[in-house]
Each structure stands twice: as C-alpha cells, then as structure tokens.
Design a protein around this motif. Sequence first.
Motif, PDB file in Angstrom:
ATOM      1  N   ARG A   1      38.388  31.881  31.730  1.00 52.52           N
ATOM      2  CA  ARG A   1      38.470  32.769  30.851  1.00 52.52           C
ATOM      3  C   ARG A   1      37.643  32.775  29.822  1.00 52.52           C
ATOM      4  N   GLY A   2      36.540  33.911  29.449  1.00 57.39           N
ATOM      5  CA  GLY A   2      35.481  33.806  28.631  1.00 57.39           C
ATOM      6  C   GLY A   2      35.119  35.109  28.108  1.00 57.39           C
ATOM      7  N   THR A   3      33.923  35.016  27.810  1.00 61.78           N
ATOM      8  CA  THR A   3      33.441  36.498  27.071  1.00 61.78           C
ATOM      9  C   THR A   3      33.224  37.454  28.210  1.00 61.78           C
ATOM     10  N   ALA A   4      32.971  37.025  29.363  1.00 64.72           N
ATOM     11  CA  ALA A   4      32.922  37.922  30.565  1.00 64.72           C
ATOM     12  C   ALA A   4      34.000  38.495  31.082  1.00 64.72           C
ATOM     13  N   GLY A   5      35.086  37.828  30.622  1.00 65.68           N
ATOM     14  CA  GLY A   5      36.475  38.221  31.156  1.00 65.68           C
ATOM     15  C   GLY A   5      37.209  37.085  31.938  1.00 65.68           C
ATOM     16  N   VAL A   6      37.896  37.424  32.957  1.00 68.47           N
ATOM     17  CA  VAL A   6      38.733  36.509  33.688  1.00 68.47           C
ATOM     18  C   VAL A   6      38.270  36.490  35.165  1.00 68.47           C
ATOM     19  N   THR A   7      38.206  35.346  35.716  1.00 66.07           N
ATOM     20  CA  THR A   7      37.740  35.064  37.181  1.00 66.07           C
ATOM     21  C   THR A   7      38.566  33.956  37.881  1.00 66.07           C
ATOM     22  N   LEU A   8      38.787  34.239  39.013  1.00 68.01           N
ATOM     23  CA  LEU A   8      39.578  33.210  39.742  1.00 68.01           C
ATOM     24  C   LEU A   8      38.877  32.623  41.001  1.00 68.01           C
ATOM     25  N   LEU A   9      39.021  31.356  41.230  1.00 68.25           N
ATOM     26  CA  LEU A   9      38.398  30.826  42.405  1.00 68.25           C
ATOM     27  C   LEU A   9      38.741  31.257  43.623  1.00 68.25           C
ATOM     28  N   PRO A  10      37.869  31.536  44.560  1.00 72.40           N
ATOM     29  CA  PRO A  10      38.268  32.452  45.702  1.00 72.40           C
ATOM     30  C   PRO A  10      38.825  31.729  46.813  1.00 72.40           C
ATOM     31  N   GLU A  11      39.805  31.906  47.557  1.00 71.53           N
ATOM     32  CA  GLU A  11      40.254  31.358  48.938  1.00 71.53           C
ATOM     33  C   GLU A  11      39.160  31.135  49.942  1.00 71.53           C
ATOM     34  N   SER A  12      39.085  30.183  50.576  1.00 73.95           N
ATOM     35  CA  SER A  12      38.148  29.894  51.678  1.00 73.95           C
ATOM     36  C   SER A  12      38.805  29.807  52.924  1.00 73.95           C
ATOM     37  N   THR A  13      38.230  30.343  53.825  1.00 75.29           N
ATOM     38  CA  THR A  13      38.589  30.402  55.369  1.00 75.29           C
ATOM     39  C   THR A  13      38.063  29.251  56.127  1.00 75.29           C
ATOM     40  N   GLU A  14      37.248  28.224  55.640  1.00 76.89           N
ATOM     41  CA  GLU A  14      36.706  27.369  56.311  1.00 76.89           C
ATOM     42  C   GLU A  14      37.410  26.112  56.683  1.00 76.89           C
ATOM     43  N   THR A  15      37.440  25.607  57.556  1.00 82.28           N
ATOM     44  CA  THR A  15      38.280  24.404  58.044  1.00 82.28           C
ATOM     45  C   THR A  15      37.360  23.197  57.347  1.00 82.28           C
TER      46      THR A  15
ATOM     47  N   THR B   1      33.589  29.300  47.705  1.00 78.75           N
ATOM     48  CA  THR B   1      33.920  28.622  46.614  1.00 78.75           C
ATOM     49  C   THR B   1      32.742  27.982  46.337  1.00 78.75           C
ATOM     50  N   ALA B   2      31.945  27.624  47.091  1.00 79.40           N
ATOM     51  CA  ALA B   2      30.583  27.102  46.356  1.00 79.40           C
ATOM     52  C   ALA B   2      29.804  27.923  45.606  1.00 79.40           C
ATOM     53  N   ALA B   3      29.906  29.239  46.429  1.00 80.26           N
ATOM     54  CA  ALA B   3      28.780  30.322  45.773  1.00 80.26           C
ATOM     55  C   ALA B   3      29.718  30.665  44.322  1.00 80.26           C
ATOM     56  N   TRP B   4      30.842  30.755  44.286  1.00 80.16           N
ATOM     57  CA  TRP B   4      31.526  31.031  43.213  1.00 80.16           C
ATOM     58  C   TRP B   4      31.114  30.202  42.064  1.00 80.16           C
ATOM     59  N   ILE B   5      31.412  28.863  42.322  1.00 72.75           N
ATOM     60  CA  ILE B   5      30.890  27.834  41.261  1.00 72.75           C
ATOM     61  C   ILE B   5      29.758  28.067  40.709  1.00 72.75           C
TER      62      ILE B   5
ATOM     63  N   ALA C   1      26.880  31.580  34.185  1.00 78.07           N
ATOM     64  CA  ALA C   1      27.193  32.444  33.100  1.00 78.07           C
ATOM     65  C   ALA C   1      27.722  31.638  31.839  1.00 78.07           C
ATOM     66  N   ASP C   2      27.650  32.298  30.650  1.00 77.93           N
ATOM     67  CA  ASP C   2      27.748  31.699  29.363  1.00 77.93           C
ATOM     68  C   ASP C   2      29.100  32.298  28.858  1.00 77.93           C
ATOM     69  N   GLY C   3      29.552  31.267  27.662  1.00 82.62           N
ATOM     70  CA  GLY C   3      30.703  32.184  27.046  1.00 82.62           C
ATOM     71  C   GLY C   3      32.040  31.499  27.752  1.00 82.62           C
ATOM     72  N   TRP C   4      32.175  30.415  28.341  1.00 84.16           N
ATOM     73  CA  TRP C   4      33.403  30.145  29.130  1.00 84.16           C
ATOM     74  C   TRP C   4      34.185  29.425  27.694  1.00 84.16           C
TER      75      TRP C   4
END
Length: 294
Positions: free
Chosen positions: A234-248, A126-130, A136-139
Amino acid sequence: MRIGLLGTGPWAQMAHAPALSGHPELDFVGVWGRRTAPTKELADAYGVRAYDEVDALFADVDAVAVALPPAIQADLAARAARAGCHLLLDKPLAPTVEQGRTVVDAAADAGVASVVFFTTRFQPETAAWITEQAGADGWFTGRAQWLGSVFSGDDSPFADSPWRREKGALWDVGPHALSVLLPVLGDARRVTAAAHGPGDTVHLVLDHVSGASSTLALSLTAPPAASGAAVELRGTAGVTLLPESTETAVSALTRAADALLTAARTGQPHPCDAAFGLRVTEILAEAETVLDEG
C-alpha cells in the motif's frame, strides 16, 4: 557447464534433478548424498554417476546445485567454492550469520558465481511484479503472509525434515517473504517487533530504509484450508497484490540455473546471489534474537 547435485531428499528428487537433467546448457554429471543407497537410486534414475566422495564430484564439475539442510549446505558450498565451483544454492543460505559469511567470502575469494533459489524471484509473473513495484515510489506498508501446512497436513514430503522441525517457519518460509519485500521496500534497518503465534507461527514487524514498514506472518503449522502465500503493498499509488504463479518448481529452478550461467559468463552478480542470501540470514538471525528476548 558441468554440474553436480548435492543431496538426495524430496527437494532434490522433485525439483533439482529434473531441472538439471532437462536444462539444454547443463551437463548433469552426478550426485553426491549422505547415504549410499538413495544416492545410487537417484543417480541411476538419471543415468549419472553416484559419487562416494564429495571432493571427487567437485573436481569433475564446473558448478554444484545444493539440496541439503542449511548447515550442511553452508559447509559444502564454501568447500565447493574453494574448489572453483559455481554455486546454485537453496534458501536459507545458512542457519547462522557466521556460516553464511563463510560462503560469501569463499565465493568472492574464488571468483565463482552464486545464485540462491528464492522460488518467487524466478517465476515470471511474480518476478515481473517485483521489478515493477521496485521501480515505484511512495510505498507506505507491506504485508506478507506465508502460511504452510507442512506440519499440520497429512501428505507433505517435508514433514519429517529435522532442520524444519528445529528452525520452523521463520527460517523456512521467512526467506521467501523477505525475498519479495526487500527489493521493493529496501533493506530492513531493524526488526522492530517479533512474536510467537500458534505452533511454529511467527509474526514480525520490519522497518525499511525507504521509510516503509512491513509485517510478516509465517507458519508451517497453518490448517491446510488456510495455507497459502500473499503479499500486499500500500502506498501513494494505491494497493497492489503479488500475483499467483502457474510455474512449477522445476521451471523456476531452470530459470535460476539460467541466472547462474549468465552470472558465470559475465562476472556480474545476480540480485539473488550469496551476498543477498547472507543479508536474509542476518535479518532472520536478528528476528530470532528478538523472539528469544521476548
């Protein structure tokens, strides 16, 4: 770094004590709690000292980790900072803006480092996704759903938490949602709308400095089958979702401790420091005001 733990409740037992004791660069010195018996029990389980006086713990350590209700955390964090202790804090930083600002000012005056443990910010996926989305621009819009079943399930260790009963989902899971949205969409200029839902459910609409807007659905009373967290952008680059994490939680808290060590050594503030925690508190307080005004 010598570190002490403030608190003996479920979160201290489940996350803090294991993370502190297992960290290779931390010397877990002792525990202070508001009740003698649980303090001794937790300290004995990890072979550390049970402190009767919190100031005695401050004097023996370089840092403290706090697993206490927000109002108590804010008071003790400011005292710990004035005693020269670095701060590993939990969210929310404080239940009021004034208390949160006291913590920030105390840390700044003492020159100590601070990290607030927003779980999602310290999980690798999740940290990498954030970080990627923040670059990125255009959200255009963001949508966060943080739905818990603390008060609707049968087995949550936090169901009897008085502060969660009082403050509800806005203050418990709201910080998690904001910790994801703010670094991507920018600071919130204002809470444009807020409404109550079933149970303690709250719906918010935020206007961000980037020009994007976001909606948040927050609850601790969702049906267990409907619980979970999701963030969609959602933005100019499309749609993206926060990934699930397996971390405890223990692994994530270990990374938060790494961040505190780095901030203490370098003097460079971490993005999730007490000042960021204060900004989250300010937004939550504004949302609370909008809700109260109907």
